[in-house]
Design an enzyme around this catalytic site. Structure first.
Site, short mmCIF file in Angstrom:
data_model
loop_
_atom_site.label_atom_id
_atom_site.label_comp_id
_atom_site.label_asym_id
_atom_site.label_seq_id
_atom_site.Cartn_x
_atom_site.Cartn_y
_atom_site.Cartn_z
N ASP A 57 6.10 34.35 70.34
CA ASP A 57 6.48 35.75 70.04
C ASP A 57 6.65 35.92 68.53
O ASP A 57 7.65 36.48 68.07
CB ASP A 57 7.79 36.08 70.78
CG ASP A 57 8.10 37.57 70.79
OD1 ASP A 57 7.20 38.38 70.49
OD2 ASP A 57 9.25 37.93 71.10
N GLU B 76 22.82 26.53 63.54
CA GLU B 76 22.81 26.44 62.09
C GLU B 76 22.60 27.85 61.52
O GLU B 76 21.74 28.59 62.03
CB GLU B 76 21.63 25.54 61.72
CG GLU B 76 21.35 25.39 60.27
CD GLU B 76 20.05 24.59 60.04
OE1 GLU B 76 19.73 24.37 58.88
OE2 GLU B 76 19.38 24.20 61.01
N PHE B 77 23.39 28.22 60.51
CA PHE B 77 23.19 29.53 59.88
C PHE B 77 22.13 29.39 58.79
O PHE B 77 22.21 28.49 57.93
CB PHE B 77 24.50 30.05 59.26
CG PHE B 77 24.37 31.48 58.82
CD1 PHE B 77 24.66 32.52 59.70
CD2 PHE B 77 23.92 31.79 57.54
CE1 PHE B 77 24.51 33.84 59.30
CE2 PHE B 77 23.75 33.12 57.14
CZ PHE B 77 24.06 34.14 58.03
N ILE B 78 21.15 30.23 58.84
CA ILE B 78 20.07 30.17 57.84
C ILE B 78 20.36 31.17 56.73
O ILE B 78 20.29 32.39 56.95
CB ILE B 78 18.69 30.48 58.48
CG1 ILE B 78 18.43 29.57 59.70
CG2 ILE B 78 17.57 30.37 57.44
CD1 ILE B 78 18.35 28.08 59.40
P1 ADP Z 1 17.67 39.34 68.86
O1 ADP Z 1 17.49 38.18 69.80
O2 ADP Z 1 18.56 40.39 69.37
O3 ADP Z 1 16.36 39.88 68.34
P2 ADP Z 1 17.97 37.83 66.42
O4 ADP Z 1 17.85 36.42 66.83
O5 ADP Z 1 16.76 38.45 65.81
O6 ADP Z 1 18.48 38.72 67.62
O7 ADP Z 1 19.16 37.88 65.40
C1 ADP Z 1 19.76 39.04 64.87
C2 ADP Z 1 19.82 38.95 63.35
O8 ADP Z 1 20.29 37.68 62.93
C3 ADP Z 1 18.46 39.13 62.70
O9 ADP Z 1 18.65 39.95 61.54
C4 ADP Z 1 18.05 37.75 62.24
O10 ADP Z 1 17.34 37.81 61.05
C5 ADP Z 1 19.38 37.04 62.03
N1 ADP Z 1 19.35 35.60 62.42
C6 ADP Z 1 18.80 35.08 63.55
N2 ADP Z 1 18.99 33.75 63.62
C7 ADP Z 1 19.71 33.42 62.51
C8 ADP Z 1 20.25 32.18 62.00
N3 ADP Z 1 20.11 31.03 62.65
N4 ADP Z 1 20.91 32.23 60.82
C9 ADP Z 1 21.08 33.39 60.15
N5 ADP Z 1 20.62 34.58 60.58
C10 ADP Z 1 19.94 34.60 61.74
#
Ligand code: ADP
Length: 284
Positions: free
Chosen positions: A191, A85-87
């Site tokens: 974490d 899901e995109f947040i």
């Molecule tokens: P990493 O595992 O490399 O730390 P992240 O999960 O933090 O990667 O994701 C990278 C970027 O995507 C971050 O800026 C985060 O805020 C954004 N992000 C992560 N999950 C979602 C999501 N489900 N929907 C929208 N943006 C997301």
């Protein structure tokens, strides 16, 4: 995103992908926003290490079980990529941290019979060992968290005589340091720092990138303090919802120590003096 992943997503979603935009800001993943021709948005993620992805998906699914804090739904979980899901994000309003603190406390009310998890996972790019040892939190935390990181630090060449001596003294004192801890295996994010939650379009906190296990909830709260901590309303709302034992503050640094040692092992000697100073304070 590889052409193979794109084709697979299109088949599984029964629609064509209109646009793919890289999403920055993460530490290790390859992340994109995917927009389909049905105007549905998804979050695509892959890692160079597929096991990290598998553990992250299992962690997100476990957090879903608690049903009390927003977690992105996993739509597709393949060996080498996931679609979630995109947040859509919004600005935090003044009640954000209070509501977040309360729902984080509710998450911790979701418990297991044992400390650990059904699989080892990752903390950053390092292994996190979750094998249940016994029903004793002190033993679990010392063996699987502190001792594991200490042995890794030895292997990485970060342990000198001073560190070794202090760590052995810590081992001798660990039972008394952790006396007063509840022996309740709560579901932990594992974490949680400011890079691992988002503020969704309704203004609610959404947890991402977990290193899930069942452990003492003080460990989860301590991690939030590693880089300075959240707004104080987060902690007061947490404590109102699920009161902490009186002497939690004394133990905060022993739980931060796991993450500092993990950072020592991930990023090197800039975390050495913080490691030593935390241990010194507990053994003096
Ligand atoms: P990493 O595992 O490399 O730390 P992240 O999960 O933090 O990667 O994701 C990278 C970027 O995507 C971050 O800026 C985060 O805020 C954004 N992000 C992560 N999950 C979602 C999501 N489900 N929907 C929208 N943006 C997301």
């Amino acid at each position: 995103m590889t052409p193979q992943h794109k084709t697979k997503i299109e088949i599984l979603l029964c629609t064509k992908i209109k646009t793919i935009h890289p999403v920055g800001g993460g530490c290790i993943a390859n992340a994109c926003q995917v927009l389909t021709e049905k105007e549905e948005k998804f979050f695509y993620k892959s890692y160079s290490n597929n096991e990290i992805l598998k553990c992250e998906i299992n962690g997100l699914n476990e957090l879903h079980l608690a049903k009390n804090i927003k977690i992105p739904k996993v739509i597709i979980a393949e060996d080498d990529f996931a679609l979630m899901e995109f947040i859509d994000q919004s600005n935090r309003d003044k009640n954000f941290f209070e509501t977040f603190g309360r729902s984080f406390a509710q998450l911790h009310k979701y418990c297991s019979d044992n400390f650990g998890f059904y699989e080892n996972n990752f903390i950053g790019a390092n292994r996190q060992v979750n094998q249940p040892i016994s029903n004793n939190w002190t033993e679990f935390y010392f063996q699987n968290r502190l001792l594991y990181q200490f042995k890794l630090a030895e292997k990485n060449g970060y342990v000198d005589n001073n560190f070794r001596d202090l760590f052995y003294r810590l081992e001798n004192r660990i039972d008394s340091i952790l006396t007063g801890c509840e022996n309740i295996p709560s579901l932990l994010h594992g974490d949680l720092w400011s890079g691992n939650y988002l503020c969704d379009e309704d203004g609610a906190a959404c947890l991402i990138d977990p290193a899930v296990y069942y452990g003492n909830r003080e460990a989860d709260l301590a991690m939030t303090k590693l880089f300075g901590g959240f707004d104080t309303s987060f902690y007061s709302a947490y404590n109102e919802e699920y009161k902490l034992p009186n002497d939690w503050k004394y133990r905060e640094n022993i739980f931060i120590l796991y993450h500092v040692m993990n950072h020592l092992n991930l990023f090197g000697t800039s975390y050495y003096s913080q490691t030593i100073s935390i241990i010194k304070n507990y053994v003096k």
